[in-house]
Structure formats: structure tokens, C-alpha cells
Design an enzyme around this catalytic site. Structure first.
Site, PDB file in Angstrom:
ATOM      1  N   ASP A  99     -10.004  -3.881  -5.762  1.00  0.00           N
ATOM      2  CA  ASP A  99      -9.300  -3.163  -4.697  1.00  0.00           C
ATOM      3  C   ASP A  99      -9.865  -1.753  -4.625  1.00  0.00           C
ATOM      4  OD1 ASP A  99      -7.530  -1.802  -3.047  1.00  0.00           O
ATOM      5  OD2 ASP A  99      -5.740  -2.720  -3.910  1.00  0.00           O
ATOM      6  N   SER A 106       0.828  -1.200   0.000  1.00  0.00           N
ATOM      7  CA  SER A 106       0.000   0.000   0.000  1.00  0.00           C
ATOM      8  C   SER A 106       0.869   1.260   0.000  1.00  0.00           C
ATOM      9  CB  SER A 106      -0.955  -0.047   1.200  1.00  0.00           C
ATOM     10  OG  SER A 106      -1.980   0.919   1.082  1.00  0.00           O
ATOM     11  N   HIS A 143      -7.431  -5.387  -0.813  1.00  0.00           N
ATOM     12  CA  HIS A 143      -6.208  -4.584  -0.766  1.00  0.00           C
ATOM     13  C   HIS A 143      -5.085  -5.222   0.051  1.00  0.00           C
ATOM     14  CE1 HIS A 143      -3.970  -0.895  -1.269  1.00  0.00           C
ATOM     15  NE2 HIS A 143      -3.874  -0.693   0.037  1.00  0.00           N
TER      16      HIS A 143
END
Length: 244
Positions: free
Chosen positions: A198, A76, A226
Site C-alpha cells: 500500500d 483511508s 489501498h
């Protein structure tokens, strides 16, 4: 090989992935200041106002471990933190593995980041007003595997362990960032791991990242959500091994 976690997480989010590389690499996992077992007294709001402060920490940790031509694995927001780290000290990482990266979360002209500026403002306001309620609402949606509610619960609990002030600051640094201009400067060979459905970093974003890093490959995972490092670690491991 240095593993770095995303917002609201800590190094334990890599527990299914990192150990699988210990035979071939010296593996390092870290907690950013405010997460996991880190020293929260070291937190400096001014330093961590942007992702640059976190990138400086990655460089410091990598140098402390004597890393040269290493592999940075970032989930991320850590994908961009790793990119910034590689630009500061190119000798540290020869490969970057970005799991669900996004160089900018808000839409801008022809660029599709997935969120409008008002969406981000509302997200930050709700997080600041009631961190627990925000975590309970957002974590399962971010995880993206409703058939496995225990994973959404784990992410919720991880979010709730964050110091509220640090959480808001980190969220602001994350969702207000814009690293699009940094992508073409990256010299490290790069793998982008992209999930289906996502809500944080869509396929369009993953393809954008791939297209703007000079030596980048995109691997589409079958996993949804995610956090494939938790929901589909075998897929993540296989893609990483194929790349390396």
C-alpha cells in the site's frame, strides 16, 4: 453500521461490502460534501480546512439516524475521521473498523508515514495544477492491482468527478493531518485492516495505529494496494465478520 469513503471516492466504493451486513445491521453509507450525490452548495472551505469538519458531519449524520453503540467503517482518511467522531461522541460507535488508516502521512523523526514534506507539497501542487492528469497518474498506483486495470480506471473516474477546488482542499486536509496524539484516547474496540504494498498507508503505519489504540487488532490482508473494498471485498467482509 456506518460506512465512510476515502479521498476521491464516494459511497459506491462500498457497494460490494456494505450490503453483506444488511441482515444483521442497519447499514448507512454517506457521501462527504463535494462527493457523490452530496449538496456541493453546502461546502464551507473554512469548516473543511481540517478533518474536524468532516468528523462533525459524521456525528451529525449518526445522531440523525439515532445510532448508538454502532460500528463505524472508514476507508483511508475516513479511518481518522471516524476516530475523531468517536472522541467527540463516544456513545455513537462502540467499534471502529479502519481500512488502510494513517494518522500522519509525512515522516517525522522516528515516525514513518511514507512521505516527505516535499512529496506532499508536490502532490498538492500537481493536483491543483491539473486534476485530471493527477488522477490518471495516481489512481492506478493507489489502487495497486495492475492486473485489473478496470479498477484503476474506476478510481480515476471517481477522482475526476470531484469538484477541483473541493478536491484540493480535501487533499490538503488529508495529507497535512496529524492525528497521532488522538489514537491513545480511542475507547472503541478497533480493527485495523492492512493491505500489502500500500503506497498510501504501509504496513509500518498499520502496526503503529494498532500499537497506539488501547483495544486494537491488526488484520493483514492478502490484497495489495489501498482499496481492498473494491479489489478484495470478500477478504474485507471475512475480516470484518470475524472481528464483529
Amino acid at each position: 453500521m456506518l460506512f465512510a469513503h476515502g479521498f476521491g471516492c464516494d459511497h459506491t466504493m462500498w457497494r460490494h461490502v456494505a450490503p453483506q451486513f444488511e441482515k444483521d445491521f442497519r447499514v448507512v453509507t454517506l457521501d462527504y460534501v463535494g462527493a457523490g450525490g452530496s449538496d456541493k452548495s453546502a461546502y464551507d472551505a473554512q469548516k473543511y480546512e481540517t478533518l474536524d469538519g468532516y468528523a462533525d458531519d459524521v456525528v451529525e449524520v449518526a445522531r440523525a439516524f439515532g445510532i448508538q453503540d454502532g460500528v463505524f467503517v472508514g476507508h483511508s482518511v475516513s479511518a481518522m475521521i471516524g476516530a475523531l467522531s468517536s472522541l467527540r461522541a463516544p456513545e455513537l460507535f462502540s467499534e471502529l473498523i479502519m481500512v488502510g488508516p494513517s494518522p500522519r502521512y509525512t515522516n517525522d523523526g522516528d515516525y514513518y508515514g511514507g512521505f516527505e514534506e516535499d512529496d506532499i507539497a508536490d502532490l498538492l501542487s500537481s493536483l491543483e495544477a491539473n486534476p485530471m492528469a493527477w488522477s490518471e497518474a495516481m489512481a492506478p498506483a493507489i489502487m495497486g492491482v495492475p492486473e485489473r486495470p478496470e479498477l484503476g480506471q474506476e478510481l480515476t473516474e471517481s477522482f475526476c468527478r470531484l469538484d477541483p477546488k473541493i478536491a484540493v482542499d480535501f487533499a490538503r486536509a488529508t495529507f497535512m493531518s496529524d492525528n497521532r496524539d488522538d489514537l491513545p484516547k480511542i475507547g472503541a474496540r478497533t480493527l485495523v485492516l492492512q493491505c500489502q504494498e500500500d503506497i498510501i498507508a504501509s504496513e509500518k503505519v498499520g502496526m503503529y495505529v494498532r500499537d497506539r489504540i488501547p483495544d486494537a487488532t491488526l488484520a493483514m490482508l492478502g490484497a495489495t494496494g489501498h482499496c481492498p473494498n473494491l479489489s478484495a471485498p470478500d477478504e474485507v467482509i471475512a475480516s470484518m465478520r470475524a472481528f464483529l
